[in-house]
Design a protein around this motif. Structure first.
Motif, PDB file in Angstrom:
ATOM      1  N   MET A 221       0.831  -1.202   0.000  1.00 34.87           N
ATOM      2  CA  MET A 221       0.000   0.000   0.000  1.00 34.87           C
ATOM      3  C   MET A 221       0.871   1.261   0.000  1.00 34.87           C
ATOM      4  N   ASN A 222       2.042   1.122   0.594  1.00 33.16           N
ATOM      5  CA  ASN A 222       3.048   2.176   0.489  1.00 33.16           C
ATOM      6  C   ASN A 222       2.521   3.546   0.907  1.00 33.16           C
ATOM      7  N   ARG A 223       2.009   3.613   2.121  1.00 31.93           N
ATOM      8  CA  ARG A 223       1.475   4.902   2.584  1.00 31.93           C
ATOM      9  C   ARG A 223       2.581   5.733   3.195  1.00 31.93           C
ATOM     10  N   LYS A 224       3.292   6.440   2.344  1.00 33.61           N
ATOM     11  CA  LYS A 224       4.443   7.228   2.788  1.00 33.61           C
ATOM     12  C   LYS A 224       4.015   8.369   3.715  1.00 33.61           C
ATOM     13  N   ARG A 225       2.733   8.775   3.604  1.00 33.34           N
ATOM     14  CA  ARG A 225       2.284   9.947   4.348  1.00 33.34           C
ATOM     15  C   ARG A 225       2.513   9.837   5.855  1.00 33.34           C
ATOM     16  N   SER A 226       2.474   8.602   6.358  1.00 25.39           N
ATOM     17  CA  SER A 226       2.565   8.458   7.801  1.00 25.39           C
ATOM     18  C   SER A 226       3.998   8.515   8.307  1.00 25.39           C
ATOM     19  N   GLN A 227       4.957   8.332   7.399  1.00 26.83           N
ATOM     20  CA  GLN A 227       6.339   8.159   7.844  1.00 26.83           C
ATOM     21  C   GLN A 227       6.796   9.243   8.799  1.00 26.83           C
ATOM     22  N   CYS A 228       6.589  10.532   8.411  1.00 28.89           N
ATOM     23  CA  CYS A 228       7.136  11.589   9.246  1.00 28.89           C
ATOM     24  C   CYS A 228       6.470  11.606  10.620  1.00 28.89           C
ATOM     25  N   PHE A 229       5.225  11.149  10.691  1.00 28.21           N
ATOM     26  CA  PHE A 229       4.546  11.179  11.979  1.00 28.21           C
ATOM     27  C   PHE A 229       4.987  10.036  12.879  1.00 28.21           C
ATOM     28  N   TRP A 230       5.547   8.999  12.267  1.00 29.73           N
ATOM     29  CA  TRP A 230       6.014   7.903  13.130  1.00 29.73           C
ATOM     30  C   TRP A 230       7.174   8.348  13.975  1.00 29.73           C
ATOM     31  N   LYS A 231       7.812   9.451  13.555  1.00 29.13           N
ATOM     32  CA  LYS A 231       8.984   9.906  14.313  1.00 29.13           C
ATOM     33  C   LYS A 231       8.583  10.674  15.561  1.00 29.13           C
ATOM     34  N   VAL A 232       7.285  10.996  15.705  1.00 33.50           N
ATOM     35  CA  VAL A 232       6.856  11.749  16.877  1.00 33.50           C
ATOM     36  C   VAL A 232       7.168  10.931  18.118  1.00 33.50           C
ATOM     37  N   LYS A 233       7.861  11.555  19.081  1.00 33.08           N
ATOM     38  CA  LYS A 233       8.216  10.803  20.283  1.00 33.08           C
ATOM     39  C   LYS A 233       7.166  11.035  21.335  1.00 33.08           C
ATOM     40  N   VAL A 234       6.624   9.979  21.857  1.00 36.15           N
ATOM     41  CA  VAL A 234       5.616  10.130  22.891  1.00 36.15           C
ATOM     42  C   VAL A 234       6.216   9.682  24.201  1.00 36.15           C
ATOM     43  N   LYS A 235       6.278  10.612  25.157  1.00 37.87           N
ATOM     44  CA  LYS A 235       6.926  10.287  26.418  1.00 37.87           C
ATOM     45  C   LYS A 235       5.922   9.743  27.426  1.00 37.87           C
ATOM     46  N   SER A 236       6.407   8.850  28.278  1.00 37.36           N
ATOM     47  CA  SER A 236       5.624   8.285  29.383  1.00 37.36           C
ATOM     48  C   SER A 236       4.302   7.686  28.940  1.00 37.36           C
ATOM     49  N   MET A 237       4.286   7.120  27.737  1.00 39.79           N
ATOM     50  CA  MET A 237       3.029   6.551  27.257  1.00 39.79           C
ATOM     51  C   MET A 237       2.543   5.422  28.143  1.00 39.79           C
ATOM     52  N   GLY A 238       3.528   4.665  28.677  1.00 38.57           N
ATOM     53  CA  GLY A 238       3.156   3.496  29.450  1.00 38.57           C
ATOM     54  C   GLY A 238       2.341   3.838  30.677  1.00 38.57           C
ATOM     55  N   LYS A 239       2.525   5.092  31.189  1.00 39.44           N
ATOM     56  CA  LYS A 239       1.844   5.467  32.427  1.00 39.44           C
ATOM     57  C   LYS A 239       0.405   5.868  32.168  1.00 39.44           C
ATOM     58  N   MET A 240       0.066   6.027  30.870  1.00 39.06           N
ATOM     59  CA  MET A 240      -1.271   6.518  30.579  1.00 39.06           C
ATOM     60  C   MET A 240      -2.291   5.385  30.598  1.00 39.06           C
ATOM     61  N   LYS A 241      -3.419   5.664  31.254  1.00 39.15           N
ATOM     62  CA  LYS A 241      -4.474   4.654  31.269  1.00 39.15           C
ATOM     63  C   LYS A 241      -5.274   4.859  29.988  1.00 39.15           C
ATOM     64  N   SER A 242      -5.140   3.923  29.061  1.00 37.78           N
ATOM     65  CA  SER A 242      -5.722   4.161  27.744  1.00 37.78           C
ATOM     66  C   SER A 242      -7.065   3.476  27.588  1.00 37.78           C
TER      67      SER A 242
ATOM     68  N   MET B 276      -4.950   4.348  -7.826  1.00 36.63           N
ATOM     69  CA  MET B 276      -5.674   4.450  -6.550  1.00 36.63           C
ATOM     70  C   MET B 276      -4.717   4.657  -5.374  1.00 36.63           C
ATOM     71  N   ASN B 277      -3.506   4.084  -5.509  1.00 38.98           N
ATOM     72  CA  ASN B 277      -2.504   4.294  -4.455  1.00 38.98           C
ATOM     73  C   ASN B 277      -2.196   5.788  -4.332  1.00 38.98           C
ATOM     74  N   GLY B 278      -1.978   6.418  -5.517  1.00 41.23           N
ATOM     75  CA  GLY B 278      -1.678   7.856  -5.526  1.00 41.23           C
ATOM     76  C   GLY B 278      -2.862   8.670  -5.034  1.00 41.23           C
TER      77      GLY B 278
END
Ligand SMILES: Nc1ncnc2c1ncn2[C@@H]1O[C@H](COP(=O)(O)OP(=O)(O)OP(=O)(O)O)[C@@H](O)[C@H]1O
Length: 607
Positions: free
Chosen positions: A1-22, A102-104
Motif C-alpha cells: 500500500m506504500n502509505r508514505k504519508r505516515s512516515q514523518c509522523f512515526w517519528k513523533v516521540k511520545v513520552k511516558s506513554m506506558g503510564k497513561m491509562k488508555s 488508486m494508491n496515488g
C-alpha cells in the motif's frame, strides 16, 4: 500500500506513554472518526470510497493476472485467438494501472483530508487552551498532558485513518485473498495463515520492546537534549562560551548519548536476531507453499494462471501484513494515547465560561486570600486581607520570593485563590472577564512584529491614529527618532523576521507602551523596569502616576525611590502583609520598609 504519508509522523516521540491509562485504539479511533466526519462529511465519505476502491483494485489485479496467464496458456495451446489473449493482457495492465492510480489518489486525498480535519482539531485545541486557567501552566504534569493533547490533535487523522484502512483496505484485500486461496485449495489458505502467525507475533514483540525502549530512553534523551541546548541554543551559547563550559557540556552530552546508544543497540540486536529467525521460518514456509503449488499445477489441480497469481501475491500478502502490524498498527497504538489526551482535553469543559465585563470604578477587596502553586504545599500567599479603593495607586514591595508577582496575578484573577476571595465591588473576580485591566509583566513578551503592532495588540478593536500612538511612545520612553526605529512606528522588531534588534531596556519600554495603549481602569506594572536605569525609571513612574490619576494602579518594584509616587505601600514578607501605609509613615517606623529603604538610600537623594 506504500502509505508514505505516515512516515514523518512515526517519528513523533511520545513520552511516558506506558503510564497513561488508555481507553484503547478502537474506542479512541471511533471518537476521532466522528470528529473527522463532522469536519468535512463529503471529503470523509469520498476518502472511504477511494480506500475501498484501492483495496478492491489489488484483489482485481490477482484475478486478472490469473486470467491472463490462463489465456496465454490457452493461446499457446491454440484454444483461443490472439485478440482474446490481448484483451486479457490489457485487462491485467489496466488492473495494475488502477492499483497505482488508486494508491496515488488515496494517499494524496489522505493528505488533503488531514489538512481539512487539521483546521478543526487546531480550532478545538486553541479554544480549549483559551479556556484554561493561567495557573494550570505552572503544573508540569498538566503541561505534559496539554503537550500530548496538542500532539494528539496532529496524530488524530493518521490514527483514525489506520482504523479506516484496516476496515476498508486491508480487510477487503485479506478477505478476498483468503477466499481466493481457500477456493483454489483449502490447504493453501491454511498454510499461508500458518506462515504469517510467527511473523505477526514477532512484529508485536518488536512493538512492545521498542515501547519499553522509548520509556527507558525518554529521560536520557531529555538529558542530552538539555546539554545540547546549553551549547547550541541562542539563549545559552554566549554564556556557555564565556564560561568556557563547552567541554563540560560536551562530556555530559557524550556520556548521556553513550547510555542511550547502549539501550538502542541492545534493542536493535534483539530485533535483528528475531528478524533473522523469522526470515528463516518464512523462507521455509514459502518453500513449502511453492512446493505445494508446484505439485498442484503438475497434477493439474490448479491452473498455470492460478499458480502465477498466487506466487506473485504471497510476497504482497506478506508485505501488507508486515506494514499493517509493525508500521500502521504499531505507530497507531503508540500514538493513540495522545489522541485520547486530545479528546479528553477538548471535552473537559464543553461550554466556554461566560464571564461578566469587569465593573469599573469599584473597590477591589481581598478577604483572607491564600494561594499555593500546583505541586507544592508551600503557601506563596497567606491570609491576605486588603481593600484597594478605586483610583488608589498601590505599591507592593518586598524581598525576592515574598509573593509580589503572585499577589498581582491573584488580584487580576489570572490565578484563583486557594482560600478566601477576591471581589470587584460585590462580584467575585472568577466571574469577570479581563477587560479594563492592563498589566505589564516582569517577563513581558517580545513580539516580533512592527512597533505599531506591538502596541495595538493590547486592544485590537480600539481606533488609533498616528498622533495617539506617538504620544504613548513618548510617555513610555520609546524614542521613535532613535536610530533603531528608522521608519517610526513601522519597523519590524526582533531578529526572527529580519527586523531590528533593540536593547532589553527598549523592549521594556515597548511593553509599557503596549500596557498604556489598552483602555483600562486597573493598571498593574509588575516590575517591568529592571533593565531601565533608576533615573529613567523615576521619570517613567512619574509619567505613569499622571496617566493613572483616575485609575486604580498597582506597581511592583525593588527600587524604593520609585514607590514614593504611590498613595499607599504594602510590604510583603513570606507571602504575608507585614506593613501597610504611606512612604512617610513607613519610613518613620522601624520595620522591613525602613530596612530596605536604608539599604538603598545611597542610590537616592532623599528630600
Ligand atoms: N511556578 C511556581 N511554582 C511553584 N512555586 C512558585 C512558582 N512561582 C513562584 N513560586 C514561589 O512562590 C513564592 C512567591 O513568588 P513570587 O514570584 O510571587 O515572588 P516575588 O516577590 O514576585 O519575587 P521576585 O521579587 O523575585 O519577582 C516564592 O516562594 C516562589 O518560589
Amino acid at each position: 500500500m506504500n502509505r508514505k504519508r505516515s512516515q514523518c509522523f512515526w517519528k513523533v516521540k511520545v513520552k511516558s506513554m506506558g503510564k497513561m491509562k488508555s481507553k484503547g485504539f478502537l474506542i479512541n479511533s471511533l471518537k476521532g472518526i466522528k470528529i473527522m466526519f463532522e469536519a468535512n462529511p463529503s471529503m470523509f465519505l469520498l476518502h472511504v470510497f477511494f480506500t475501498t476502491v484501492h483495496g478492491a483494485s489489488w484483489a482485481l489485479q490477482v484475478v486478472f493476472m490469473q486470467k491472463f496467464f490462463d489465456a496465454a496458456q490457452n493461446f499457446v495451446a491454440d484454444k483461443i485467438d490472439l485478440g482474446t489473449a490481448i484483451l486479457y493482457l490489457m485487462g491485467m495492465g489496466l488492473s495494475y494501472a488502477l492499483c497505482q492510480l488508486m494508491n496515488g489518489v488515496d494517499n494524496c486525498h489522505a493528505l488533503i483530508l488531514n489538512k481539512s480535519v487539521g483546521k478543526r482539531t487546531n480550532g478545538l485545541i486553541h479554544q480549549s487552551i483559551d479556556r484554561l486557567n493561567v495557573v494550570e501552566f505552572e503544573d508540569t504534569h498538566r503541561l505534559d498532558f496539554i503537550n500530548k493533547a496538542i500532539a494528539g490533535s496532529q496524530n488524530l487523522v493518521w490514527v483514525c485513518l489506520t482504523l479506516l484502512d484496516l476496515v476498508f483496505f486491508y480487510t477487503i484485500y485479506f478477505s478476498f485473498m483468503g477466499w481466493y486461496l481457500f477456493t483454489l485449495k483449502p490447504i493453501l489458505g491454511l498454510s499461508i495463515v500458518i506462515v504469517f502467525i510467527p511473523c505477526i507475533l514477532s512484529k508485536f514483540a518488536q512493538i512492545l520492546s521498542f515501547k519499553k525502549l522509548e520509556e527507558q530512553s525518554a529521560p536520557i534523551r531529555r538529558e542530552y537534549e538539555n546539554y545540547e541546548r546549553c551549547m547550541t541554543d541562542k539563549e545559552f551559547f554566549k554564556e556557555t562560551r564565556l564560561l568556557g563550559a563547552t567541554d563540560f557540556f560536551t562530556n555530559l552530552y557524550t556520556s548521556s548519548l553513550k547510555k542511550l546508544n547502549r539501550l538502542v543497540f541492545i534493542a536493535q540486536l534483539k530485533k535483528n536476531l528475531l528478524n533473522l529467525i523469522l526470515d528463516i521460518v518464512t523462507v521455509i514456509g514459502y518453500g513449502m507453499i511453492i512446493y505445494m503449488l508446484f505439485i498442484f499445477v503438475m497434477n493439474q489441480e490448479i491452473s498455470v494462471g492460478a499458480f502465477a497469481a498466487v506466487l506473485a501475491s504471497i510476497y504482497r500478502l506478506y508485505s501488507f501484513m508486515s506494514e499493517l502490524v509493525s508500521e500502521r498498527i504499531g505507530w497507531a497504538s503508540e500514538n493513540v494515547g495522545t489522541v485520547e489526551n486530545f479528546l479528553d482535553f477538548v471535552n473537559e469543559r464543553n461550554e466556554p465560561e461566560k464571564r461578566m465585563p469587569r465593573p469599573q470604578k469599584v473597590d477591589i477587596k481581598l478577604s483572607n486570600v491564600s494561594f499555593s502553586y500546583p505541586m507544592t504545599d508551600k503557601m506563596a500567599l497567606e491570609n491576605i486581607s486588603l481593600t484597594i479603593p478605586s483610583g488608589q495607586t498601590l505599591a507592593i514591595v518586598g524581598e525576592n520570593g515574598s509573593g509580589k508577582t503572585t499577589l498581582c496575578r491573584v488580584i487580576m484573577g489570572l490565578y484563583e485563590a486557594s482560600q478566601g476571595e477576591v471581589t470587584y465591588g460585590d462580584v467575585p473576580v472568577k466571574n469577570l472577564s479581563y477587560d479594563h485591566t492592563s498589566a505589564v509583566f516582569q517577563k513581558y513578551c517580545k513580539y516580533n512584529m512592527t512597533v505599531r503592532e506591538n502596541l495595538i495588540i493590547s486592544q485590537m478593536d480600539k481606533p488609533t491614529d498616528e498622533a495617539m500612538l506617538m504620544d504613548i511612545c513618548d510617555k513610555s520612553g520609546v524614542i521613535l527618532k532613535d536610530e533603531s526605529y528608522r521608519g517610526g512606528l513601522n519597523p519590524m522588531l526582533g531578529r526572527d523576521f529580519d527586523g531590528t534588534e533593540i536593547s532589553g531596556g527598549q523592549w521594556q519600554r515597548i511593553a509599557i507602551a503596549r500596557g498604556l495603549f489598552r483602555d483600562s481602569d486597573l493598571m498593574i506594572l509588575d516590575e517591568p523596569t529592571s533593565a531601565i536605569d533608576p533615573l529613567e525609571e523615576t521619570r517613567l513612574y512619574n509619567d505613569f502616576a499622571k496617566i493613572c490619576q483616575d485609575k486604580t494602579a498597582i506597581i511592583v518594584t525593588h527600587r524604593l525611590g520609585s514607590v514614593r509616587i504611590a498613595d499607599r505601600i504594602i510590604v510583603l514578607k513570606d507571602g504575608r502583609i507585614v506593613q501597610d501605609g504611606k512612604h512617610s509613615e513607613l519610613i518613620s517606623r522601624d520595620g522591613e520598609y525602613k530596612k530596605m529603604f536604608e539599604s538603598q538610600r545611597k542610590w537616592y537623594v532623599v528630600e
